[in-house]
Design a protein around this motif. Structure first.
Motif, PDB file in Angstrom:
ATOM      1  N   GLU A 802       0.741  -1.229   0.023  1.00  0.00           N
ATOM      2  CA  GLU A 802       0.130  -0.056  -0.051  1.00  0.00           C
ATOM      3  C   GLU A 802       0.932   1.181   0.035  1.00  0.00           C
ATOM      4  OE1 GLU A 802      -3.222   0.150   2.516  1.00  0.00           O
ATOM      5  OE2 GLU A 802      -3.159  -1.801   3.021  1.00  0.00           O
ATOM      6  N   GLY A 803       0.478   2.254  -0.292  1.00  0.00           N
ATOM      7  CA  GLY A 803       1.168   3.523  -0.349  1.00  0.00           C
ATOM      8  C   GLY A 803       1.063   4.245   1.177  1.00  0.00           C
ATOM      9  N   LEU A 804       2.484   4.597   1.742  1.00  0.00           N
ATOM     10  CA  LEU A 804       2.726   4.974   2.752  1.00  0.00           C
ATOM     11  C   LEU A 804       3.100   6.484   2.790  1.00  0.00           C
ATOM     12  CD1 LEU A 804       2.782   4.289   5.954  1.00  0.00           C
ATOM     13  CD2 LEU A 804       5.348   4.109   5.578  1.00  0.00           C
ATOM     14  N   PRO A 805       2.369   7.510   3.244  1.00  0.00           N
ATOM     15  CA  PRO A 805       2.618   8.923   3.021  1.00  0.00           C
ATOM     16  C   PRO A 805       4.027   8.937   3.809  1.00  0.00           C
ATOM     17  CG  PRO A 805       0.269   8.577   3.842  1.00  0.00           C
ATOM     18  CD  PRO A 805       0.931   7.358   3.865  1.00  0.00           C
ATOM     19  N   LEU A 806       4.758  10.193   3.478  1.00  0.00           N
ATOM     20  CA  LEU A 806       5.890  10.431   4.219  1.00  0.00           C
ATOM     21  C   LEU A 806       5.894  11.807   4.568  1.00  0.00           C
ATOM     22  CD1 LEU A 806       8.634   8.868   1.415  1.00  0.00           C
ATOM     23  CD2 LEU A 806       7.522   7.793   3.619  1.00  0.00           C
ATOM     24  N   VAL A 807       6.562  12.122   5.866  1.00  0.00           N
ATOM     25  CA  VAL A 807       6.769  13.130   6.536  1.00  0.00           C
ATOM     26  C   VAL A 807       7.978  13.669   6.480  1.00  0.00           C
ATOM     27  CG1 VAL A 807       6.148  14.516   8.601  1.00  0.00           C
ATOM     28  CG2 VAL A 807       4.510  12.809   7.752  1.00  0.00           C
ATOM     29  N   ARG A 808       8.150  14.884   6.108  1.00  0.00           N
ATOM     30  CA  ARG A 808       9.838  15.603   6.073  1.00  0.00           C
ATOM     31  C   ARG A 808       9.475  16.470   7.441  1.00  0.00           C
ATOM     32  NH1 ARG A 808      13.260  15.260   1.578  1.00  0.00           N
ATOM     33  NH2 ARG A 808      12.475  13.935   0.032  1.00  0.00           N
ATOM     34  N   LEU A 809      10.627  16.424   8.092  1.00  0.00           N
ATOM     35  CA  LEU A 809      10.447  17.191   9.383  1.00  0.00           C
ATOM     36  C   LEU A 809      10.496  18.902   9.018  1.00  0.00           C
ATOM     37  CD1 LEU A 809      12.828  15.601  11.851  1.00  0.00           C
ATOM     38  CD2 LEU A 809      10.289  15.400  11.977  1.00  0.00           C
ATOM     39  N   ASP A 810      11.381  19.243   8.053  1.00  0.00           N
ATOM     40  CA  ASP A 810      11.492  20.737   7.955  1.00  0.00           C
ATOM     41  C   ASP A 810      10.053  21.200   7.408  1.00  0.00           C
ATOM     42  OD1 ASP A 810      12.289  18.838   5.507  1.00  0.00           O
ATOM     43  OD2 ASP A 810      11.674  20.816   4.584  1.00  0.00           O
ATOM     44  N   ARG A 811       9.061  20.506   7.004  1.00  0.00           N
ATOM     45  CA  ARG A 811       7.678  20.689   6.432  1.00  0.00           C
ATOM     46  C   ARG A 811       6.870  21.289   7.700  1.00  0.00           C
ATOM     47  NH1 ARG A 811       6.859  17.812   1.508  1.00  0.00           N
ATOM     48  NH2 ARG A 811       8.954  18.197   0.239  1.00  0.00           N
ATOM     49  N   HIS A 812       7.190  20.874   8.685  1.00  0.00           N
ATOM     50  CA  HIS A 812       6.419  21.183  10.033  1.00  0.00           C
ATOM     51  C   HIS A 812       7.171  21.895  11.262  1.00  0.00           C
ATOM     52  CE1 HIS A 812       3.134  18.518   8.115  1.00  0.00           C
ATOM     53  NE2 HIS A 812       4.152  17.540   7.745  1.00  0.00           N
ATOM     54  N   LEU A 813       8.449  21.396  11.180  1.00  0.00           N
ATOM     55  CA  LEU A 813       9.104  22.296  12.165  1.00  0.00           C
ATOM     56  C   LEU A 813      10.349  23.264  11.660  1.00  0.00           C
ATOM     57  CD1 LEU A 813      10.201  18.849  14.231  1.00  0.00           C
ATOM     58  CD2 LEU A 813       8.341  20.459  14.518  1.00  0.00           C
ATOM     59  N   GLU A 814      10.767  24.155  12.392  1.00  0.00           N
ATOM     60  CA  GLU A 814      11.706  25.042  11.963  1.00  0.00           C
ATOM     61  C   GLU A 814      13.312  24.505  11.992  1.00  0.00           C
ATOM     62  OE1 GLU A 814      11.161  28.395  14.487  1.00  0.00           O
ATOM     63  OE2 GLU A 814       9.702  29.350  13.034  1.00  0.00           O
ATOM     64  N   VAL A 815      13.360  23.544  11.165  1.00  0.00           N
ATOM     65  CA  VAL A 815      14.542  22.880  10.937  1.00  0.00           C
ATOM     66  C   VAL A 815      15.068  22.742   9.560  1.00  0.00           C
ATOM     67  CG1 VAL A 815      14.464  21.338  13.218  1.00  0.00           C
ATOM     68  CG2 VAL A 815      13.534  20.434  10.812  1.00  0.00           C
ATOM     69  N   ARG A 816      16.329  22.395   9.380  1.00  0.00           N
ATOM     70  CA  ARG A 816      16.774  22.174   8.202  1.00  0.00           C
ATOM     71  C   ARG A 816      16.184  21.210   7.348  1.00  0.00           C
ATOM     72  NH1 ARG A 816      22.561  21.800   7.792  1.00  0.00           N
ATOM     73  NH2 ARG A 816      22.737  21.431  10.196  1.00  0.00           N
ATOM     74  N   PRO A 817      16.197  21.241   5.974  1.00  0.00           N
ATOM     75  CA  PRO A 817      15.743  20.001   5.067  1.00  0.00           C
ATOM     76  C   PRO A 817      16.720  18.988   4.922  1.00  0.00           C
ATOM     77  CG  PRO A 817      16.214  22.016   3.649  1.00  0.00           C
ATOM     78  CD  PRO A 817      16.459  22.320   5.036  1.00  0.00           C
ATOM     79  N   LEU A 818      16.227  17.736   4.694  1.00  0.00           N
ATOM     80  CA  LEU A 818      17.223  16.745   4.329  1.00  0.00           C
ATOM     81  C   LEU A 818      17.920  17.100   3.273  1.00  0.00           C
ATOM     82  CD1 LEU A 818      14.650  13.669   4.613  1.00  0.00           C
ATOM     83  CD2 LEU A 818      16.663  14.127   6.045  1.00  0.00           C
ATOM     84  N   GLU A 819      19.359  16.674   3.384  1.00  0.00           N
ATOM     85  CA  GLU A 819      20.077  16.931   2.122  1.00  0.00           C
ATOM     86  C   GLU A 819      19.477  15.962   0.763  1.00  0.00           C
ATOM     87  OE1 GLU A 819      23.008  15.717   4.955  1.00  0.00           O
ATOM     88  OE2 GLU A 819      22.766  17.800   5.406  1.00  0.00           O
ATOM     89  N   GLY A 820      19.915  16.459  -0.228  1.00  0.00           N
ATOM     90  CA  GLY A 820      19.325  16.061  -1.800  1.00  0.00           C
ATOM     91  C   GLY A 820      19.864  14.856  -2.058  1.00  0.00           C
ATOM     92  N   GLY A 821      21.223  14.819  -1.959  1.00  0.00           N
ATOM     93  CA  GLY A 821      22.056  13.881  -2.663  1.00  0.00           C
ATOM     94  C   GLY A 821      22.080  12.694  -2.085  1.00  0.00           C
ATOM     95  N   LEU A 822      21.211  12.172  -1.128  1.00  0.00           N
ATOM     96  CA  LEU A 822      21.615  10.984  -0.547  1.00  0.00           C
ATOM     97  C   LEU A 822      20.526   9.907  -1.333  1.00  0.00           C
ATOM     98  CD1 LEU A 822      20.760  11.854   3.232  1.00  0.00           C
ATOM     99  CD2 LEU A 822      22.978  11.505   2.101  1.00  0.00           C
ATOM    100  N   GLN A 823      21.314   8.544  -1.419  1.00  0.00           N
ATOM    101  CA  GLN A 823      20.614   7.724  -2.053  1.00  0.00           C
ATOM    102  C   GLN A 823      19.663   6.700  -1.482  1.00  0.00           C
ATOM    103  OE1 GLN A 823      20.851   7.298  -5.613  1.00  0.00           O
ATOM    104  NE2 GLN A 823      22.075   9.236  -5.193  1.00  0.00           N
ATOM    105  N   GLU A 824      19.768   7.041  -0.022  1.00  0.00           N
ATOM    106  CA  GLU A 824      18.873   6.052   0.713  1.00  0.00           C
ATOM    107  C   GLU A 824      18.691   6.683   1.847  1.00  0.00           C
ATOM    108  OE1 GLU A 824      20.786   2.334   1.573  1.00  0.00           O
ATOM    109  OE2 GLU A 824      22.056   3.257   3.618  1.00  0.00           O
ATOM    110  N   TYR A 825      17.484   6.553   2.587  1.00  0.00           N
ATOM    111  CA  TYR A 825      16.973   7.340   3.719  1.00  0.00           C
ATOM    112  C   TYR A 825      16.447   6.156   4.782  1.00  0.00           C
ATOM    113  CZ  TYR A 825      16.569  11.440   0.808  1.00  0.00           C
ATOM    114  OH  TYR A 825      17.197  12.365  -0.081  1.00  0.00           O
ATOM    115  N   PHE A 826      16.028   6.655   5.854  1.00  0.00           N
ATOM    116  CA  PHE A 826      15.324   5.977   6.850  1.00  0.00           C
ATOM    117  C   PHE A 826      13.960   6.504   7.251  1.00  0.00           C
ATOM    118  CE2 PHE A 826      19.876   5.171   7.211  1.00  0.00           C
ATOM    119  CZ  PHE A 826      19.922   3.954   7.631  1.00  0.00           C
ATOM    120  N   LEU A 827      13.205   5.444   7.563  1.00  0.00           N
ATOM    121  CA  LEU A 827      11.768   5.832   8.051  1.00  0.00           C
ATOM    122  C   LEU A 827      11.396   5.394   9.193  1.00  0.00           C
ATOM    123  CD1 LEU A 827       9.103   4.649   5.052  1.00  0.00           C
ATOM    124  CD2 LEU A 827       9.855   7.066   5.649  1.00  0.00           C
TER     125      LEU A 827
END
Lengths: 901, 104
Positions: A802-827
């Motif tokens: 099934e499709g699982l929505p993703l949340v990026r912290l920087d969209r909701h908190l005053e923090v920096r966004p994830l770096e764009g060059g990464l090939q893998e992330y963690f959930l």
């Protein structure tokens, strides 16, 4: 003629009769309870007891006793034969008869002066209703007195020399001979075939004369010697075993010593017999089993019981005590020669062992079952129940538990007091009990049991209990406690106010719905015995009064302790343990609570007293530097001054560090409480012989007696209860302090637990650290960036089909966004409270790296960063870390409650 | 039938013959006869057992009743003519301590 019936035999008769009366009381109660359903066995027991008493009374010519017991026996015979049922009226007559018999026994020689006309009239009324004429049945029983054997001294001595037993055998001419078809000659031949007839007599006084002689069943009493044991002798004589009683050999020997030898002589003259023994009358079961002198043991060394005078036992006990003292002195005096004299050690050991065993054996002879006291209460309660209109049942448990006779005797008054109070004040009337949804019949439960080398006696009722509020009001009103003190008192202390002298007056008790009358006397008496009394109560449910008593008062193992030059004995039964506190640890382990010394012992606070202070002995100590004994002027052991320097060696002569000033503490038990006594020295445990205190110092609280040590020194025996009283120990204060500390520790633990967290540390943007509580995380997943799909404004990943929505912290908190060059992330997939772990998660939080999973103890601080789901910040592993509540975050992102799509 | 026969030489002595064995079947009759005999004034009563070979327990009771009545009336009492077996029984029961018994 030598009479066996002397004063000592009468005393035996009285003692046995008392026993009979106390034994049958439960049976009489059973008869009353069960009515016509009562078993024959019970009736027969009562019958036999009264019958025995009657026989003895007749034998000794105690006319009133005989008459009354005969009337009772006649009634019982009709009950036994089913002609009468044990109705309340009938039982009343029997109970009052028993009371009157008891009164007669109290002064046996004046027993005829005890009025019993009313009791006799009651019994005669019952009998006349059955057509029984009491005067008829006793007709022919002329005033009789003692009738005894003519002892043939040589015959008896010869029989004894030949190892024969001497019996008193009774044969009734009708039932034992005629009814059995046995001629007198045959009876004679039977007897002579198995033994020797030393003497005999027939009770001719029982015959009225020719008019009615054939109706009389005359007893022939034989003094008979045989090698047969009692049961076999009875069998050989063809007599019921209860009619063949072995005579006490010692008594016979004593009589023979007193009797000058005389040649056998004929007795041709017809002198009237001196007096006759009680005639059997018309009762077919009239057995002389109660002839007092016929109750001794069969022979010396036999395993039957032997009646021994109490004063003889007491004397033996005293002698055993002296022997123990002598043994102690002997052992002490010659121990140093043990190695020099061959075999001395073994001899000492033997003397030691035999002395101990003998002393224990003699003590055992004085032990009596507590049932001798317990068994009188059902009757007392029965009478009280009737008077009070209540229904009360007495239950007895542990009646076989044994105590020293002196303790048993001294328990009668306190226990009677307690029991009477139970019935009078504690147990409610049937209506009140029904209203309280209780069984209309109240229960008083008497329970004796061993515990910790002591005897416990618990008297428990299921009555209304004691209202502590009312007790306190009364105590304050009477000035027994001040209002200020009243405010501090615990429930237990308040309830125990009923033991306070002056508290117990009749009007107080009836008002406060519980105990009170003379409970101070109860406490005093129990404490005199070296025991303690405690009380537990619950309003509406009942009260338990528990007495703790020593097994014996005479010889007790005790610990010998020393203070300055003085020695004292502490009964071992009071000693719980010995605690040695190093001088260097005293500051940590001994402290002061409300001005009193306490020892911290296994997380408990143990109040401490210094024996020297309580007894007013000047304290001393050994100077560590010189070894000299000096006055100890320290006010408190709890010296909390800091050492001069942590690293510096202790100052020479500093008593806080010297082993010679270590503290010896004996933990003593007083009821449920314990306290420590600080002494200078501890010696051995010795069996000490308790000597009563002189009347001059009997009022001293701290001592219960005195004793003599092996070295001949006289020392005092400490009374643990009195010592705590003299030291003004307030156990309740300490209990309150313990409670306070326990509460504090509990709060502290709770606070600590609230600070302790298991978290997962991670980074989103490089260098920005976050932590989520582990219990808020369902799973951690590694994902490839290529799998992330964008639908509208929201990113998704395929998760379990099934499709699982993703949340990026920087969209909701005053923090920096994830770096764009990464090939893998963690959930981070949050755990939703109340949701099954197999349920589809609402979303995942995208992060760059998982750093650690660890337990941290932090206090979160308010965070400057704005945004939802932020719990606070703390420094973890030297980095500022933001603590997140992931569920809050998802909620803020609108991904909770099915709105994720 | 037993009868009372005052001794010809001594009018104050009342002689009571047993009239045979003193056993359960005869004692009641002997008792009544003895009571009748004792109605006559006398200084001493003698029970003659010359005709008795057997005395059972009731017979002994009767003898004792007779003795007791005599005692109550303050007259003497003795037994005569007892055979050896009877003497043994009487001695066992210590009757000779109560009144004289003369063997046959």
């Amino acid at each position: 003629m030598t009479s066996l019936a002397d004063e000592s035999i009468i005393a035996d008769f009285v003692a046995e009769s008392r026993e009979h009366l106390s034994t049958i009381e439960p049976d009489l109660l059973a008869m009353e309870d069960l009515g016509a359903k009562v078993s024959q066995e019970v009736i027969n027991r009562v019958f036999r007891a009264i019958h025995s008493l009657k026989g003895g009374a007749g034998f000794f010519a105690f006319e009133a006793l005989k008459k009354l017991s005969h009337a009772m026996e006649s009634v019982l015979m009709l009950v036994r034969d089913g002609k009468l049922h044990p109705t309340p009226d009938l039982m009343d007559s029997l109970f009052t008869g028993v009371d009157r018999l008891r009164a007669m026994l109290d002064d046996i020689h004046a027993s005829d002066a005890v009025p019993c006309a009313k009791e006799l009239a009651g019994l005669e009324a019952i009998l006349s209703g059955q057509g029984v004429d009491l005067t008829e049945t006793v007709k022919g029983r002329a005033k009789g007195t003692k009738r005894d054997f003519d002892l043939d001294a040589e015959g008896v001595r010869s029989a004894l020399r030949r190892g024969m037993n001497i019996y008193r055998a009774i044969a009734y001419l009708h039932r034992d001979l005629k009814d059995q078809g046995m001629a007198p000659l045959q009876f004679l031949n039977n007897a002579l075939s198995v033994g020797t007839c030393l003497d005999a007599f027939i009770d001719v006084e029982a015959i009225a004369g020719l008019e009615s002689c054939l109706e009389e069943d005359l007893p022939v009493t034989l003094l008979f010697a045989s090698v047969l044991e009692p049961d076999l002798a009875a069998l050989a004589l063809k007599l019921p075993v209860e009619q063949v009683k072995a005579l006490e050999v010692k008594a016979l020997k004593d009589k023979l010593k007193a009797k000058p030898a005389k040649p056998p002589e004929a007795a041709p003259a017809p002198p009237p017999p001196e007096e006759a023994q009680a005639a059997p009358g018309s009762d077919p079961e009239d057995r002389p089993e109660d002839r007092p002198e016929a109750r001794g043991s069969a022979k010396e060394g036999g395993n039957e019981t032997l009646r021994v005078r109490v004063d003889l036992l007491t004397n033996l006990m005293n002698l055993a005590g002296e022997l123990v003292l002598g043994r102690n002195q002997l052992v002490r005096a010659i121990t140093e020669y043990r190695n020099e004299i061959p075999g001395l050690g073994a001899i000492l050991q033997n003397v030691n062992q035999v002395t101990t065993e003998m002393q224990e054996g003699i003590m055992q002879t004085r032990m009596q079952p507590i049932g001798t006291v317990f068994n009188r209460f059902p009757r007392i309660i029965r009478d009280m129940s009737r008077q009070l209109g209540k229904q009360i049942e007495v239950r007895i448990e542990g009646a076989e538990v044994e105590l020293d006779k002196s303790i048993v005797e001294m328990l009668v008054d306190p226990l009677t007091h307690i029991i009477r109070n139970c019935a009078d004040h504690a147990i409610e009337g049937p209506a009140e009990r029904k209203k309280a949804r209780k069984n209309p019949t109240g229960v008083i439960h008497l329970h004796a049991y061993h515990e910790g080398g002591q005897i416990n006696i618990a008297v428990r009722d299921d009555g209304r209990g004691i209202d502590s509020r009312k007790v306190l009001e009364k105590a304050v009103a009477k000035g027994l406690v001040t209002p200020a003190r009243a405010a501090e008192m615990t429930e237990r202390e308040i309830v125990h106010l009923v033991f306070a002298p002056g508290f117990s007056t009749a009007e107080t008790v009836s008002d406060i719905s519980g105990r009170g009358v003379g409970m101070d006397v109860v406490r005093t008496n129990v404490e005199k015995l070296g025991g303690h009394v405690e009380m537990e109560t619950e309003v509406g449910l009942g009260t338990t009064v528990r007495l703790r008593l020593p097994l014996t008062l005479a010889i007790i193992p005790s610990m010998i302790v020393g203070v300055a030059d003085h020695r004292f004995a502490i009964p071992q039964v009071n000693v719980v343990e010995f605690v040695w506190v190093k001088a260097s640890e005293a500051a940590q382990r001994i402290e002061q609570v409300q001005g009193a010394l306490v020892l911290r012992l296994r997380d408990k606070l143990l109040p401490l007293v210094r024996l020297a202070d309580v007894l007013g002995i000047p304290r001393v100590y050994k100077d560590p530097a010189t070894g000299e004994t000096l006055p100890d002027r320290r006010i408190s052991i709890a010296d909390r001054r800091e050492a001069e320097s942590a690293e510096a060696p202790p100052r020479e002569g500093d008593r806080r560090e010297d082993w010679r000033t270590d503290h010896n503490i004996i933990v003593l038990r007083v009821g449920k409480n314990q306290y420590g006594v600080i002494v200078d020295e501890l010696f051995d445990i010795e069996e000490i012989v308790v000597k009563p205190l002189s009347s001059f110092i009997q009022g001293t609280k701290c001592f219960s007696g005195a004793t003599i040590l092996g070295d001949g020194r006289v020392i005092m025996i400490l009374d643990a209860g009195g010592l705590s009283t003299a030291a003004l120990l307030h156990f309740s204060d300490l209990q309150a302090e313990e409670l306070r500390r326990a509460e504090e520790e509990k709060r502290s633990a709770a606070l600590k637990a609230s600070r302790r967290r298991s978290v997962i540390l991670f980074e989103a943007a490089s260098g920005e650290r976050f932590a989520v509580p582990q219990d808020h995380v369902l799973r951690l997943e590694r994902i490839l960036r290529s799998r992330i799909e964008l639908i509208g404004e929201r990113e998704y990943i395929e998760y379990r089909g099934e499709g699982l929505p993703l949340v990026r912290l920087d969209r909701h908190l005053e923090v920096r966004p994830l770096e764009g060059g990464l090939q893998e992330y963690f959930l981070v997939i949050p755990k939703i409270p109340g949701q099954d772990s197999t349920a589809r998660p609402p979303a995942g939080i995208l992060i760059s790296e998982i750093l650690d999973a660890l337990d941290v103890e932090v206090e979160l601080k308010k965070v400057e960063v704005r945004g939802p789901g932020l719990l606070g910040s703390a420094v973890v592993q030297d980095h500022l870390t933001l603590f997140l509540d992931p569920v809050d975050l998802l909620r803020a992102a609108g991904l909770m409650g099915g709105d994720a799509a | 039938m037993p009868s009372t026969n005052p001794s010809s030489n001594d009018p104050v002595t009342l002689r009571i013959p047993s009239g045979g064995n003193l056993v359960a079947s005869t004692v009641e009759a002997r008792r009544k006869a003895a009571m009748e005999a004792l109605a006559a004034p006398c200084a001493e009563a003698v029970l003659d057992l010359a005709e008795a070979e057997v005395v059972d327990s009731l017979g002994i009771t009767l003898i004792l009743g007779l003795f007791k009545t005599c005692q109550q009336r303050k007259i003497g009492f003795r037994v005569e003519g007892a055979n050896a077996d009877l003497m043994r029984v009487f001695k066992l029961f210590s009757l000779p301590k109560l009144f004289p018994i003369v063997e046959r």
